[in-house]
Motif scaffolding. Structure first.
Motif, PDB file in Angstrom:
ATOM      1  N   LYS A 109      -6.551  -5.493  -8.537  1.00 28.36           N
ATOM      2  CA  LYS A 109      -6.590  -5.034  -7.085  1.00 28.36           C
ATOM      3  C   LYS A 109      -8.003  -5.174  -6.666  1.00 28.36           C
ATOM      4  CE  LYS A 109      -7.440  -0.061  -8.013  1.00 28.36           C
ATOM      5  NZ  LYS A 109      -6.872   1.227  -7.600  1.00 28.36           N
ATOM      6  N   CYS A 119      -1.704  -5.888  -1.254  1.00 35.15           N
ATOM      7  CA  CYS A 119      -2.941  -6.657  -2.118  1.00 35.15           C
ATOM      8  C   CYS A 119      -2.047  -7.398  -3.044  1.00 35.15           C
ATOM      9  CB  CYS A 119      -3.945  -5.835  -2.562  1.00 35.15           C
ATOM     10  SG  CYS A 119      -5.237  -6.873  -3.271  1.00 35.15           S
ATOM     11  N   VAL A 162     -11.482  -4.162  -5.001  1.00 35.53           N
ATOM     12  CA  VAL A 162     -12.136  -2.689  -4.712  1.00 35.53           C
ATOM     13  C   VAL A 162     -13.365  -3.056  -3.398  1.00 35.53           C
ATOM     14  CG1 VAL A 162     -13.668  -0.883  -5.516  1.00 35.53           C
ATOM     15  CG2 VAL A 162     -11.811  -1.773  -6.853  1.00 35.53           C
ATOM     16  N   VAL A 170      -5.297  -3.188 -12.456  1.00 35.70           N
ATOM     17  CA  VAL A 170      -4.576  -1.941 -12.290  1.00 35.70           C
ATOM     18  C   VAL A 170      -4.150  -1.246 -13.426  1.00 35.70           C
ATOM     19  CG1 VAL A 170      -2.363  -1.261 -11.095  1.00 35.70           C
ATOM     20  CG2 VAL A 170      -3.725  -3.131 -10.193  1.00 35.70           C
ATOM     21  N   SER A 179      -3.551  -8.238   3.836  1.00 33.89           N
ATOM     22  CA  SER A 179      -3.742  -6.785   3.207  1.00 33.89           C
ATOM     23  C   SER A 179      -5.301  -6.169   3.635  1.00 33.89           C
ATOM     24  CB  SER A 179      -3.534  -6.743   1.662  1.00 33.89           C
ATOM     25  OG  SER A 179      -4.605  -7.539   1.128  1.00 33.89           O
ATOM     26  N   GLU A 184     -11.031  -2.080   5.358  1.00 39.23           N
ATOM     27  CA  GLU A 184     -10.017  -1.383   4.386  1.00 39.23           C
ATOM     28  C   GLU A 184      -8.982  -2.167   3.949  1.00 39.23           C
ATOM     29  OE1 GLU A 184      -8.856   2.210   6.710  1.00 39.23           O
ATOM     30  OE2 GLU A 184     -10.829   3.249   6.163  1.00 39.23           O
ATOM     31  N   LEU A 185      -8.388  -1.657   2.974  1.00 38.20           N
ATOM     32  CA  LEU A 185      -7.294  -2.413   2.196  1.00 38.20           C
ATOM     33  C   LEU A 185      -6.020  -1.799   2.135  1.00 38.20           C
ATOM     34  CD1 LEU A 185      -7.428  -5.153   0.523  1.00 38.20           C
ATOM     35  CD2 LEU A 185      -7.486  -3.726  -1.368  1.00 38.20           C
ATOM     36  N   TYR A 186      -5.023  -2.362   2.604  1.00 40.39           N
ATOM     37  CA  TYR A 186      -3.662  -2.088   2.047  1.00 40.39           C
ATOM     38  C   TYR A 186      -3.168  -2.169   0.761  1.00 40.39           C
ATOM     39  CZ  TYR A 186      -3.029  -1.898   7.466  1.00 40.39           C
ATOM     40  OH  TYR A 186      -3.329  -1.460   8.695  1.00 40.39           O
ATOM     41  N   TYR A 187      -3.504  -1.274  -0.050  1.00 40.88           N
ATOM     42  CA  TYR A 187      -3.371  -1.784  -1.527  1.00 40.88           C
ATOM     43  C   TYR A 187      -2.063  -2.170  -1.811  1.00 40.88           C
ATOM     44  CZ  TYR A 187      -8.026  -0.132  -2.646  1.00 40.88           C
ATOM     45  OH  TYR A 187      -9.497  -0.066  -2.386  1.00 40.88           O
ATOM     46  N   ASP A 188      -1.070  -1.498  -1.287  1.00 42.27           N
ATOM     47  CA  ASP A 188       0.510  -1.948  -1.456  1.00 42.27           C
ATOM     48  C   ASP A 188       0.587  -3.322  -1.085  1.00 42.27           C
ATOM     49  OD1 ASP A 188      -0.020  -1.048   1.364  1.00 42.27           O
ATOM     50  OD2 ASP A 188       2.249  -0.598   1.548  1.00 42.27           O
TER      51      ASP A 188
END
Length: 76
Positions: A17, A55, A19, A75, A38, A49-53
């Motif tokens: 992921k 990425c 960061v 992860v 993402s 900002e990041l949409y981690y779901d």
């Protein structure tokens, strides 16, 4: 810039992921310019900002970032 292949990092969907180091980020928004779905710039918070779901950990945004504010991690 380039991303070096590392046999120790299983760089496939769901295993890495991105960061964001907000202190290093210059808010140039190069990482958000048609690189990835993402990552986005939040106009209210004035930060990337990041949409981690969403990425996939591909690293495309890392290549676009001139300040080195983005990094890949494994992860848990």
């Amino acid at each position: 810039k380039y991303i070096m292949n590392n046999e120790d990092v299983y760089q496939h969907n769901g295993h890495t992921k991105v960061v964001i180091d907000q202190d290093k980020c210059t808010r140039c928004q190069r990482c958000t310019d048609n690189i990835c779905q993402s990552i986005h710039f939040d106009k209210e918070k004035k930060r990337v900002e990041l949409y981690y779901d969403r990425c996939e950990g591909c690293g495309g945004c890392l290549l676009a970032c001139p300040s080195g504010a983005l990094s890949l991690t494994l992860v848990d």
